[in-house]
Design an enzyme around this catalytic site. Sequence first.
Site, PDB file in Angstrom:
ATOM      1  N   TYR A 279      18.203  12.076  30.994  1.00 28.57           N
ATOM      2  CA  TYR A 279      16.749  12.031  30.900  1.00 28.57           C
ATOM      3  C   TYR A 279      16.292  11.699  29.487  1.00 28.57           C
ATOM      4  CZ  TYR A 279      11.889  13.038  31.141  1.00 28.57           C
ATOM      5  OH  TYR A 279      10.526  12.888  31.072  1.00 28.57           O
TER       6      TYR A 279
ATOM      7  N   TRP B 275      13.110   9.315  26.921  1.00 21.07           N
ATOM      8  CA  TRP B 275      12.152   8.220  26.784  1.00 21.07           C
ATOM      9  C   TRP B 275      12.705   6.967  26.127  1.00 21.07           C
ATOM     10  CZ3 TRP B 275       6.422   7.784  26.586  1.00 21.07           C
ATOM     11  CH2 TRP B 275       5.827   8.598  27.554  1.00 21.07           C
TER      12      TRP B 275
END
Length: 772
Positions: free
Chosen positions: A113, A115
């Site tokens: 996970y 960005w």
Amino acid sequence: MAKSSLPLTAAHWGTYRVETKDGCAVGMTDFERDPDPSPIGHGIIDVQSGPTRITSPMVRESWLEHGPGHRTDRRGAEAFVAVSWEKVERLIADELNRVIAAHGNSAIYAGSYGWASAGRFHHAQSQMKRFLNTIGGFTGSFGTYSFAAAEAMVPHILGDFRGFLNKITSWDSIAESTDLFVAFGGAPVKNGQIESGGVGEHFQPGGMRSARAAGTEFVNISPLRSDMMDELDAEWLAARPNTDTALMIAIAHTLVADGLHDRAFLDRYTVGFERFEAYLSGEVDGIVKDAAWAAEISELSAETIRNLARRMAAGRTMISVAWSLTRQDHGEQPYWAAITLASMLGQIGLPGGGFGFGYSAENSIGGQMTPLEAASLPQGQKQVADFIPVARVSDMLLHPGEPFDFDGQHLTYPDIRLVWWAGGNAFHHHQDLNRMLRAWQKPETIIVNEWCWNPMARHADIVLPCTTPLERNDLMLCPRDPYLIAMEKVSDAPGEARNDFNAFAGIAKRMGTHEAFTEGRDEDDWLRWIYDLTRQRMAENKVELPSLDELRAQQYFKMAPPSEPTVMLRDFRDDPIANPLKTPSGKIEIFSATVDGFGYDDCPGHTVWREPLEWLGKADAKYPLHLISNQPSAKLHSQLDHGPVSKASKLKGREPVMLHPDDAAARGLSGGDVVRVFNDRGACLGAVVVSDAIRPGVIQMSTGAWYDPETPGRAGSLCKHGNPNVLTPDKGTSKLAQGPIAHTCLVDVALFEGKAPPVTAFEPPEIKQQST
Ligand SMILES: Nc1nc2c(c(=O)[nH]1)N[C@H]1C(S)=C(S)[C@@H](COP(=O)(O)OP(=O)(O)OC[C@H]3O[C@@H](n4cnc5c(=O)[nH]c(N)nc54)[C@H](O)[C@@H]3O)O[C@H]1N2
Ligand SMILES: Nc1nc2c(c(=O)[nH]1)N[C@H]1C(S)=C(S)[C@@H](COP(=O)(O)OP(=O)(O)OC[C@H]3O[C@@H](n4cnc5c(=O)[nH]c(N)nc54)[C@H](O)[C@@H]3O)O[C@H]1N2
Ligand SMILES: [Mo]
């Protein structure tokens, strides 16, 4: 070169022109077309090179000497050895083959996970997942840390969640029609600086200002006054954190009591109101959910709650629910309650009315733009059925083979031997880092692709040094921004740093899957492939985009906005038979037979108030202060924390901790004091800011400071810098979504006696010479 034609780069926080000297980036100027540029981007220039930059593949010393699984308790504490790509590729290929042969592909966890960066091709997770899918796949994850509770829950109520994020009623429509804008969790413009995938034009502050100028009144329901811009003259209602569901339910009660709810709307567009009504009246559990009931929970007065209900029914009302409200215990409920409440007001699908998911949580929310159907790098076929809800990562590592519930399914945690992360920082995003540290010792091998020595890289066994966007060509094709940006490579990668694509291509060669991974394409071929597919999709939607060469020549392209202001669920309102929702009933499910059928005690068939794990109303609470660890204003998460923009936001080099004057006085604290913030899970240092812009009993400390343990590798160690995730609990929102609950957290604060230990977060680990 003229300033306006300097090369462009784009990031989740904006588009910038880059000044270069001798092939190096030396400065940034804001994109001239952006009305409200963010300062965050300027943070990168000083840290492109220097001691925090990783310039060579690295292997943790014991892992290199003794092999996988050796002294995993030394992760985060040990020296690294710089090795060649040739060597690291061999080590990784051997380890992948070993793990797959002995344990199967489900033993590889690559939910990864995070960005990463904004360009469409050099998207680290896509690259990694595509590579792993060429060798048999991996255990993945479902959902995000942003709003996992909504991702699992809202589709049961509205038939979809993600799809609505592109269609939220625009500020144009609000300015035109909204009388009252009620924001649970506020609408903090600090967050609107960001858009996942990149920003060409920041329009949040302008959107809000135009609504205010047109007469919209704002209500900021939040522990922080700053969650709404001062110039909006918002009414500030500082309810206890995590009590919004009770508030919304009591507002619903007042509407019923006063006969203000829209029965015709409820009949035509929703199912199950009567079940909820029976809960409101107390028929179900003997508790009447009226304003007096919610007043005790929220500590807003009953009169305030009733008045708000009546104001909401008196005109056109927009209900905004911050994404943060999903990141709390029972985070499924605020969204269900808000949708129920908006249904009762009967304005869903009307201009400026209904509800929105977190205005200003990202730049796009409330935007007036043509969605871009951006193509991405194909990740290949999913091959391993195992997955976890994303925030259950520590549970998975600590409890292999154990069962868990998720969204109506009974699942089992796989037995993970190898973890691979590319483009995320679990030591930033996960809760209860001390627990995670114990979990982190379980896998035999942890590989991380990173460009800087942040805590994620430090806690790996193998680090693959990647590039930053300034060192590669890419495209900003954000589905939720009007600009398309040709991102230009402006400097060479330092040392041995490689694009993630090239790193995986090299390993793929050793695994015999180079052709499958690259399909014979290089960076430029892939950029053309992605762009041409995007262009073709948009042409089918009658939107003409320039060719890639034209885009590169002109550097950016702006799509025309739609001619009508965006109104969420307008089609459904106009004709619910022709445009049904994708729910079992085709309508809004105020009562969901599906959810009810799961039989979860912590998430029944309609919205309910349930006491969170920790909150200010908790009987016998051990710790008196509610910690809000919200998003940082001077960076995105942990990214560029080592850069000058983030550093300038610190106090005495530590993360600021905001306290109300009463709470500071009770502890003898004043501004600038270095304090310990603590609970049973952990402790960190911070520096005090005293302000009456925060509700008494609440403290605020942003996320993002790089984890900096006093004794590296030791769980329970004091974080000297101020990472609040040593304090937050690691528990699922409910059996339904199993989302993270960072905003549910009680702590205390005390003066740090003596000389505070220096912050060492930005010093690289010890690095030894290349082994032969
Ligand atoms: N207490 C608390 N915790 C929270 C939250 C909260 O509100 N409170 N919010 C949560 C939320 S909403 C989120 S989304 C998460 C965010 O958590 P993350 O997304 O994990 O945080 P980032 O710091 O953005 O991590 C991205 C990482 O990718 C790296 N990176 C950037 N570009 C590249 C690249 O091209 N290649 C590679 N390989 N790496 C790259 C960066 O250096 C950085 O380490 O945090 C969550 N955690
Ligand atoms: N500058 C910057 N912007 C960002 C990010 C970043 O790291 N930096 N991260 C981006 C990401 S990944 C995401 S997911 C979004 C997240 O967007 P949000 O979820 O909106 O982010 P937060 O800042 O955590 O929360 C917003 C506000 O909610 C309030 N709040 C918290 N708990 C409660 C509660 O129980 N009740 C009420 N009424 N209010 C509460 C807090 O005061 C907080 O300031 O932001 C994005 N924008
Ligand atoms: Mo997020």
